[in-house]
Every structure is written in C-alpha cells, then in structure tokens.
Design an enzyme around this catalytic site. Structure first.
Site, PDB file in Angstrom:
ATOM      1  N   ASP A  82       0.830  -1.205   0.000  1.00  0.00           N
ATOM      2  CA  ASP A  82       0.000   0.000   0.000  1.00  0.00           C
ATOM      3  C   ASP A  82       0.870   1.263   0.000  1.00  0.00           C
ATOM      4  O   ASP A  82       1.969   1.276   0.563  1.00  0.00           O
ATOM      5  CB  ASP A  82      -0.907  -0.027   1.242  1.00  0.00           C
ATOM      6  CG  ASP A  82      -2.089   0.921   1.083  1.00  0.00           C
ATOM      7  OD1 ASP A  82      -2.267   1.454  -0.021  1.00  0.00           O
ATOM      8  OD2 ASP A  82      -2.813   1.129   2.069  1.00  0.00           O
TER       9      ASP A  82
ATOM     10  N   ARG B 162       0.044   7.600  -2.812  1.00  0.00           N
ATOM     11  CA  ARG B 162       0.495   8.702  -1.949  1.00  0.00           C
ATOM     12  C   ARG B 162       1.979   9.000  -2.178  1.00  0.00           C
ATOM     13  O   ARG B 162       2.417  10.137  -2.146  1.00  0.00           O
ATOM     14  CB  ARG B 162       0.221   8.356  -0.476  1.00  0.00           C
ATOM     15  CG  ARG B 162      -1.241   8.584  -0.088  1.00  0.00           C
ATOM     16  CD  ARG B 162      -1.583   7.952   1.218  1.00  0.00           C
ATOM     17  NE  ARG B 162      -1.676   6.501   1.101  1.00  0.00           N
ATOM     18  CZ  ARG B 162      -1.608   5.659   2.118  1.00  0.00           C
ATOM     19  NH1 ARG B 162      -1.409   6.120   3.337  1.00  0.00           N
ATOM     20  NH2 ARG B 162      -1.727   4.367   1.934  1.00  0.00           N
TER      21      ARG B 162
ATOM     22  N   ARG C   8      -0.288   9.365 -10.239  1.00  0.00           N
ATOM     23  CA  ARG C   8      -0.364   8.124  -9.445  1.00  0.00           C
ATOM     24  C   ARG C   8       0.276   6.909 -10.143  1.00  0.00           C
ATOM     25  O   ARG C   8       0.947   6.109  -9.488  1.00  0.00           O
ATOM     26  CB  ARG C   8      -1.820   7.808  -9.092  1.00  0.00           C
ATOM     27  CG  ARG C   8      -2.416   8.746  -8.044  1.00  0.00           C
ATOM     28  CD  ARG C   8      -3.894   8.418  -7.815  1.00  0.00           C
ATOM     29  NE  ARG C   8      -4.088   7.055  -7.333  1.00  0.00           N
ATOM     30  CZ  ARG C   8      -3.987   6.688  -6.055  1.00  0.00           C
ATOM     31  NH1 ARG C   8      -3.695   7.581  -5.128  1.00  0.00           N
ATOM     32  NH2 ARG C   8      -4.165   5.436  -5.702  1.00  0.00           N
TER      33      ARG C   8
ATOM     34  N   HIS D 167       2.971   3.286  -9.087  1.00  0.00           N
ATOM     35  CA  HIS D 167       2.896   1.842  -9.347  1.00  0.00           C
ATOM     36  C   HIS D 167       4.144   1.350 -10.074  1.00  0.00           C
ATOM     37  O   HIS D 167       4.615   0.242  -9.831  1.00  0.00           O
ATOM     38  CB  HIS D 167       1.637   1.519 -10.143  1.00  0.00           C
ATOM     39  CG  HIS D 167       0.383   1.932  -9.421  1.00  0.00           C
ATOM     40  ND1 HIS D 167       0.123   1.541  -8.127  1.00  0.00           N
ATOM     41  CD2 HIS D 167      -0.649   2.735  -9.786  1.00  0.00           C
ATOM     42  CE1 HIS D 167      -1.030   2.075  -7.738  1.00  0.00           C
ATOM     43  NE2 HIS D 167      -1.512   2.804  -8.722  1.00  0.00           N
TER      44      HIS D 167
ATOM     45  N   SER E  82      -6.892  -5.772  -6.377  1.00  0.00           N
ATOM     46  CA  SER E  82      -8.035  -6.424  -5.725  1.00  0.00           C
ATOM     47  C   SER E  82      -9.281  -6.302  -6.598  1.00  0.00           C
ATOM     48  O   SER E  82      -9.330  -5.489  -7.536  1.00  0.00           O
ATOM     49  CB  SER E  82      -8.297  -5.766  -4.366  1.00  0.00           C
ATOM     50  OG  SER E  82      -8.880  -4.504  -4.570  1.00  0.00           O
TER      51      SER E  82
ATOM     52  N   ARG F 113     -11.053   2.206  -9.710  1.00  0.00           N
ATOM     53  CA  ARG F 113     -10.102   3.287  -9.994  1.00  0.00           C
ATOM     54  C   ARG F 113     -10.194   3.777 -11.437  1.00  0.00           C
ATOM     55  O   ARG F 113     -10.804   3.129 -12.291  1.00  0.00           O
ATOM     56  CB  ARG F 113      -8.676   2.798  -9.718  1.00  0.00           C
ATOM     57  CG  ARG F 113      -8.498   2.461  -8.270  1.00  0.00           C
ATOM     58  CD  ARG F 113      -7.082   2.103  -7.964  1.00  0.00           C
ATOM     59  NE  ARG F 113      -7.004   1.824  -6.527  1.00  0.00           N
ATOM     60  CZ  ARG F 113      -5.930   2.001  -5.791  1.00  0.00           C
ATOM     61  NH1 ARG F 113      -4.822   2.419  -6.331  1.00  0.00           N
ATOM     62  NH2 ARG F 113      -5.948   1.732  -4.501  1.00  0.00           N
TER      63      ARG F 113
ATOM     64  N   LEU G 173      11.619 -20.238  -4.390  1.00  0.00           N
ATOM     65  CA  LEU G 173      10.566 -19.438  -3.756  1.00  0.00           C
ATOM     66  C   LEU G 173       9.300 -19.585  -4.582  1.00  0.00           C
ATOM     67  O   LEU G 173       9.362 -19.555  -5.815  1.00  0.00           O
ATOM     68  CB  LEU G 173      10.994 -17.962  -3.747  1.00  0.00           C
ATOM     69  CG  LEU G 173       9.918 -16.936  -3.377  1.00  0.00           C
ATOM     70  CD1 LEU G 173       9.648 -16.955  -1.866  1.00  0.00           C
ATOM     71  CD2 LEU G 173      10.322 -15.523  -3.811  1.00  0.00           C
TER      72      LEU G 173
ATOM     73  N   ARG H 155       1.619  -5.074   6.033  1.00  0.00           N
ATOM     74  CA  ARG H 155       1.012  -4.024   5.204  1.00  0.00           C
ATOM     75  C   ARG H 155       1.821  -2.749   5.344  1.00  0.00           C
ATOM     76  O   ARG H 155       2.120  -2.304   6.458  1.00  0.00           O
ATOM     77  CB  ARG H 155      -0.432  -3.761   5.649  1.00  0.00           C
ATOM     78  CG  ARG H 155      -1.100  -2.691   4.806  1.00  0.00           C
ATOM     79  CD  ARG H 155      -2.578  -2.535   5.125  1.00  0.00           C
ATOM     80  NE  ARG H 155      -3.195  -1.683   4.100  1.00  0.00           N
ATOM     81  CZ  ARG H 155      -4.430  -1.796   3.666  1.00  0.00           C
ATOM     82  NH1 ARG H 155      -5.222  -2.743   4.153  1.00  0.00           N
ATOM     83  NH2 ARG H 155      -4.903  -0.985   2.755  1.00  0.00           N
TER      84      ARG H 155
ATOM     85  N   ARG I 114      -5.522  -2.489   8.161  1.00  0.00           N
ATOM     86  CA  ARG I 114      -6.675  -3.315   7.785  1.00  0.00           C
ATOM     87  C   ARG I 114      -6.152  -4.488   6.958  1.00  0.00           C
ATOM     88  O   ARG I 114      -5.058  -4.403   6.413  1.00  0.00           O
ATOM     89  CB  ARG I 114      -7.649  -2.589   6.843  1.00  0.00           C
ATOM     90  CG  ARG I 114      -8.081  -1.253   7.153  1.00  0.00           C
ATOM     91  CD  ARG I 114      -9.089  -0.793   6.086  1.00  0.00           C
ATOM     92  NE  ARG I 114      -8.407  -0.132   4.986  1.00  0.00           N
ATOM     93  CZ  ARG I 114      -7.962   1.111   5.040  1.00  0.00           C
ATOM     94  NH1 ARG I 114      -8.110   1.822   6.146  1.00  0.00           N
ATOM     95  NH2 ARG I 114      -7.359   1.653   3.998  1.00  0.00           N
TER      96      ARG I 114
HETATM   97  C1  FPP Z   1      -1.829   0.035  -3.486  1.00  0.00           C
HETATM   98  O1  FPP Z   1      -1.391   1.357  -3.395  1.00  0.00           O
HETATM   99  C2  FPP Z   1      -1.134  -0.608  -4.610  1.00  0.00           C
HETATM  100  C3  FPP Z   1      -1.773  -1.135  -5.687  1.00  0.00           C
HETATM  101  C4  FPP Z   1      -3.237  -1.156  -5.831  1.00  0.00           C
HETATM  102  C5  FPP Z   1      -1.019  -1.702  -6.852  1.00  0.00           C
HETATM  103  C6  FPP Z   1       0.177  -2.497  -6.474  1.00  0.00           C
HETATM  104  C7  FPP Z   1       0.847  -2.965  -7.700  1.00  0.00           C
HETATM  105  C8  FPP Z   1       2.175  -2.968  -7.880  1.00  0.00           C
HETATM  106  C9  FPP Z   1       3.132  -2.541  -6.868  1.00  0.00           C
HETATM  107  C10 FPP Z   1       2.732  -3.493  -9.158  1.00  0.00           C
HETATM  108  C11 FPP Z   1       3.017  -4.946  -8.945  1.00  0.00           C
HETATM  109  C12 FPP Z   1       3.972  -5.467  -9.912  1.00  0.00           C
HETATM  110  C13 FPP Z   1       4.290  -6.782  -9.977  1.00  0.00           C
HETATM  111  C14 FPP Z   1       5.347  -7.166 -10.924  1.00  0.00           C
HETATM  112  C15 FPP Z   1       3.638  -7.817  -9.186  1.00  0.00           C
HETATM  113  P1  FPP Z   1      -2.437   2.552  -3.608  1.00  0.00           P
HETATM  114  O2  FPP Z   1      -2.472   2.898  -5.040  1.00  0.00           O
HETATM  115  O3  FPP Z   1      -3.749   2.157  -3.015  1.00  0.00           O
HETATM  116  O4  FPP Z   1      -1.758   3.676  -2.797  1.00  0.00           O
HETATM  117  P2  FPP Z   1      -2.525   4.825  -1.987  1.00  0.00           P
HETATM  118  O5  FPP Z   1      -3.193   4.138  -0.833  1.00  0.00           O
HETATM  119  O6  FPP Z   1      -1.398   5.685  -1.539  1.00  0.00           O
HETATM  120  O7  FPP Z   1      -3.447   5.483  -2.910  1.00  0.00           O
END
Ligand code: FPP
Length: 603
Positions: free
Chosen positions: A380, A384, A393, A397, A425, A431, A489, A546, A552
């Site tokens: 998470d 931000r 944003r 990622h 999720s 989004r 792994l 987390r 949560r």
């Molecule tokens: C939550 O942060 C993060 C996500 C919904 C996306 C996570 C995905 C990646 C890190 C890419 C994964 C890549 C591989 C190769 C598995 P948020 O966007 O909810 O952050 P916020 O709470 O600050 O808005």
C-alpha cells in the site's frame, strides 16, 4: 506416462510412413539425419498409439513433427520402463540413463539417438523449455516399482504429474505458432478432469497388459467399493464384482472426458482436436464396456467404422479452421549452451542468484523454527508516494514494481518458501482506467521481460480472470507452466483477487463435488474446503505485512490469515527494499504464537 499399446521395439522394421501418399516433410532443411529422426518419431507415434497419431493429424502441418517428437519420446520412455526382459533395477536405470542423455543432448544441441535428435531440434526450434518434463520422466521411472494409490486424490496427483507436463508442451507449441490453445482459467478444473479421464480410459484399455505385468493403476478407494473385485482382477477372473467395477469406472471416465464447456472461446482448430479426443475416448470406453470378460485377455479397440465416423468430419473441420489461421513457423536456431536441470537448451533457463543489495546488506540469521513459511504483503501507498512527489499516481505503481523485485531478492536471500503479493483487488476496478491499465501493464511487462524470470522462483497467480486482459492471463499461465518445477521461492501474485470471492467460489466448487458424488456433504471438513481452494498447496500465512500506514486486511487471504501475525509499517510501498522484509521477518521471529493454546511458561 502410460501409453503402452504397441512396443516401439520393432519400429525400424515398420514400413515407411504412408507409402504412396504425399508425406508432410518436417521443416528440417537439408539435414537427412534429422528428417529420418522425425520420420521415426512419426512411425513410433502411429504404431504406439494410433488414436494420438490421428489427433496429431488434426493439427496444423507445422505442429505435427514437434508433436511426433514429444510423443515418441514419451513412448520410448514408457517402453524402457516396461521392458519385461530386464529386472526392475535395470529398467529404472535405463529410464534414468535416457533422461540424463537428453540433458546432455540438449546442452550439445544434437543427439546420436534419433528420437532425442528430433526432440532436441524441436526444443531449439520452438524454444520449448523441456525442464518441466523432468517430473514426468521421474514419475515414469517410479512406475517401474508399481504404484499404489490410497484414494482418488493420490491417483489424480500421479496422473497430473505424469501427463500434464507433456500436454503443457503441446500448449506451448500452439502458443509459439501463434494459435494459442486459450484455455480460459475458469475452465482449468474441466481441463484437469479431462486429463484424468484420458488417463483412466488408458488404464482401462491396457488392463490386460498391466495385469499380466502385475500392475493395477487404480486407486484402492475405487477397488474397495466392489469387494472381491481386486482379487478377481489380479487372478484374471471376470466376476460380477469386476464387471460392476469396470462399468462404474467407464461411466466415470465418460463423465470426465465429456467437458463441452472446456473448449468455449477456443480457436476452432484447437477445439476440434480436443473435442475429437473426447469422442475417440468415449468410443474407446464403449469398446471396453463391450469387451466383457475379453477385457482381461486383450486390448479392446473401437471398430474402424466408429473411428471413421469420428475422424472424417473432424479432418474437414480442422483443415478449414487451420486454413483460415496464419501461423508462425520459427526458423532454425543455434543451440544455447546453458543447462541446469534436464533440458532448457531452448529458453535460457540457467537460474541466476539474486543481485546483491547495492549497499552490500546481507540477510539476518533466523533460526529455522523461527522462520515464517509464508509472508503475505499488502503493498500500500503507491499513490500517496507519487502524490508526495507531485507525480501522477501511475508513477507510484511503476516505482512499486521495483520494490516487488527487491522483495523477491530478499525472500530468496533469506530462504523464504512462500511470498504472496496483493497487486490488484476485486475492488481496485473502481479506480481510474489509466491507473488500472498502468498496474496491469506493469505486471504483464514484468512477466514478459522482468528480472525475476531467471531467478529460482515458481511464479503463479491467484484471482479471477474475468475482465482481465487476455494477454495478461496468457502471460501468467505461460509463466506458471515455465516455472512450475522451480524450488526456491513460490511467488503468488494476487490479481483481481478478493477474499470473499475466493471463499464463495470454493464453496461452489465443494457443492459441485458433492453434487457429482465425489464428496459426502455431511462429512465436509476444513481439509476438504482447503483442497478446493484455487491453490490447495498454499500454506497458511504466518506473517501479514502491510505498508502505507493503514491497519486493515482489506479482503486479503481470509482463509489463510486466520492466525497470521500482523505487521504494519508507515512507509509507502515504493520506499521499501529487501531490508524491510528482513526487518519484518526478524520482528516475526520474536513473536510468541499460540494458536489459541495457553502459553508455555519457561521453568
Ligand atoms: C496500493 O497502493 C497498490 C496497488 C493497488 C497496486 C500495487 C501494484 C504494484 C506494486 C505493481 C506490482 C507489480 C508486480 C510485478 C507484481 P495505492 O495505489 O492504493 O496507494 P494509496 O493508498 O497511496 O493510494
């Protein structure tokens, strides 16, 4: 793989393939030894298993030679395991020697043995990673000692280990040719049942041969349901109990191979191959039923008329379907001299160690009994992190993907067995489209070319395919197949995953099993539920971590996390690196876990 119908021993004496008729020449250039090798593979396939041969003839012409090579290799191994002129240890040694020779041949890019010569050429030309066949070859060797299965679950595990890796290679071939045999993920269960049905059909067909060798490849659970049937079978006596057992098993096999929904959405050519396979197996099962007591004396076969009724229209359908599909035929490739495991000559699969941390940081020493088996992470704070830097944003990622790599490196270095990441999720569809596209695209690109590909990581996916781009689903299925035998792994990436969704679907799968009579609804226990989860082998989560300053669990792995230790940190996900994982594991190693028991007081 049990495919023994005819021995491959006398094949050199067999007549040339389809004399007088036009013969498709494999794309082997001017190399006569290679052409002869493929011709032999074709002959082995035709003599060993005419049904499989007929199915391969329904494939596009470019895919037939590699399929003959694969099938001939499986048949040769099967025969080595079955040769009754040799003692058990000798037969095991022969299978082992053939498998090891294949490994060397793959490294060399050629072979003096014709079947391996064709197989090595197939692997190189079609960039197949044959290392996933290792398990199936070991299983064939183990069959020499006979097999005993307590129940259907054990039988299925054996069946899956023997056959699925070979079928996976064929799926890879279709994909490389540009006609992916797209099996929708929600049909994976159907597909597994289909494979079970094929194996059961084969076992019933070969009953007389197997019994003559003292083998009976049926689960004890099935035999015990018909008291006396096992003894009668072993003594070659056709009794009411054996007749009832065989009737029950043919009905079961018929039900398993009849999976009309399995081919939904598939290329019509590939669908024709699978549907025809189902029809041929049902005809085979009719022949088993019709054989009666003769089943214990000889191998039953459907009549020529029955086979022609199935194959003639299938030939027309498949020819038409493939004629409308442009296929890619790869050119010859030089051998890649890399070997680790039996046969990754084609795709360079020399496993690399993880790159060291830039500061030279090393993992802490954690006592084995204090090490978590399974760490799950809610990654998470990407958004931000980006906003804090005035970036859009999606940039968060992208940066988060680098942190994923760090976690994998850290997990390998500290010796973690299971790492599960919450990447997208079922709720994340709310989004912005651009953000969704960035996340899913980052994951797909990582699967195609990311730095995890050549690490000792078995990759898999947890979630539901609905709404996900087909290329992403295909990339995951491909990587799952490619990395399935890796042991370092297990990395499970949760995409379009929701915990309640998983539980609901698992409950539905249990209900289906109860309806099909596979399970008694009154006796359903936690273990039964766990066995119907999408990844039944996934252990409970020991540590749920987390990032992003939230506390949560957000619909993440509810079944597996009931006793997980929770660990929350304020940092945003793109800011963490492998040292944070080690810190989380160190913190976990200090916790006292009680699982509801009273704590033990040290004297
Ligand atoms: C939550 O942060 C993060 C996500 C919904 C996306 C996570 C995905 C990646 C890190 C890419 C994964 C890549 C591989 C190769 C598995 P948020 O966007 O909810 O952050 P916020 O709470 O600050 O808005």
């Amino acid at each position: 793989m049990r495919t023994t119908t005819h021995s491959t021993k006398d094949l050199d004496a067999a007549p040339p393939a389809q004399r007088g008729r036009p013969v498709h020449r494999p794309p082997t250039g001017e190399d006569p030894s290679l052409r002869a090798a493929y011709r032999l593979c074709r002959r082995i396939t035709r003599v060993h298993d005419p049904g499989i041969y007929a199915l391969i003839q329904l494939m596009p012409t470019v895919l037939r030679p590699p399929c003959w090579a694969l099938w001939a290799a499986a048949s040769v191994l099967d025969d080595l395991a079955d040769q009754r002129d040799a003692q058990q240890a000798e037969r095991e040694a022969r299978v082992q020697a053939w498998t090891q020779a294949l490994q060397c041949d793959l490294a060399a890019g050629t072979s003096t043995d014709p079947v391996r010569h064709a197989l090595v050429n197939t692997a190189l030309r079609w960039r197949l990673d044959l290392s996933s066949l290792q398990g199936a070859m070991t299983s064939t060797r183990d069959d020499v000692r006979g097999q005993h299965f307590a129940d259907w679950a054990a039988w299925r595990a054996w069946c899956n280990g023997e056959i699925a890796p070979w079928v996976d290679q064929v799926q890879d071939l279709f994909e490389r040719a540009g006609a992916p045999m797209t099996l929708r993920l929600e049909r994976q269960q159907d597909y597994k049942r289909f494979i079970d049905g094929a194996q059961l059909t084969d076992i019933l067909t070969d009953l007389s041969t197997d019994l003559a060798q003292g083998d009976l490849f049926l689960p004890q659970e099935a035999l015990d349901a018909f008291p006396g049937a096992e003894d009668d079978l072993r003594q070659g006596s056709w009794s009411p109990a054996t007749a009832a057992l065989i009737r029950e098993l043919t009905a079961l096999a018929r039900q398993w191979v009849t999976r009309p929904a399995m081919t939904t959405g598939m290329h019509p050519g590939a669908a024709t191959v699978l549907n025809t396979a189902a029809c041929l197996m049902r005809a085979q099962l009719d022949a088993v039923d019709a054989a009666g007591h003769a089943l214990l004396k000889r191998t039953p076969r459907p009549s020529l008329a029955a086979r022609t009724r199935i194959l003639a229209p299938a030939r027309i359908r498949s020819k038409l379907a493939w004629s409308l599909t442009p296929l890619t035929v790869p050119g010859p490739r030089p051998p890649t001299v890399t070997v680790s495991g039996p046969g990754p000559a084609a795709e360079s699969t020399t496993l690399r160690p993880p790159p060291p941390h830039p500061d030279g940081a090393r993992p802490p020493q954690i006592a084995a009994d204090r090490m978590p088996a399974h760490v799950a992470i809610i990654m998470d704070g990407n958004g931000r992190w980006a906003e804090q830097r005035g970036l859009p944003r999606p940039e968060g990622h992208r940066a988060g993907t680098a942190a994923v790599h760090e976690m994998v490196y850290g997990a390998l270095e500290i010796g973690l067995r299971h790492l599960t990441l919450y990447a997208f999720s079922t709720e994340n569809w709310k989004r912005d489209t651009e953000e969704i596209t960035t996340i899913l695209e980052a994951i797909r690109r990582d699967l195609d070319e990311g730095p995890i590909r050549d690490l000792d990581v078995r990759q898999r996916w947890l979630g539901h395919p609905d709404k996900l781009p087909q290329e992403l689903v295909q990339a995951f299925l491909r990587e799952e197949r490619r990395t399935r035998n890796r042991t370092g792994l297990t990395l499970t990436v949760c995409i379009n995953y929701g915990g309640r969704d998983e539980i609901t679907r698992t409950a539905a799968a249990l209900a289906q099993a109860a309806q099909a009579g596979d399970i008694d609804p009154h006796l359903i226990g936690e273990d039964d539920f766990a066995r119907h989860l999408p990844h039944p082998d996934m252990p409970d989560v020991d540590l749920l971590w987390r990032t992003g300053n939230e506390q949560r669990t957000s619909n993440f792995l509810p079944w597996h996390t009931t006793y997980a230790e929770l660990y929350f940190v304020p940092h945003y996900w793109p800011d963490v690196d492998r040292r944070d994982l080690w810190q989380a594991i160190t913190e976990y190693s200090r916790r006292q876990r009680r699982h509801g028991a009273v704590p033990r007081i040290s004297p």
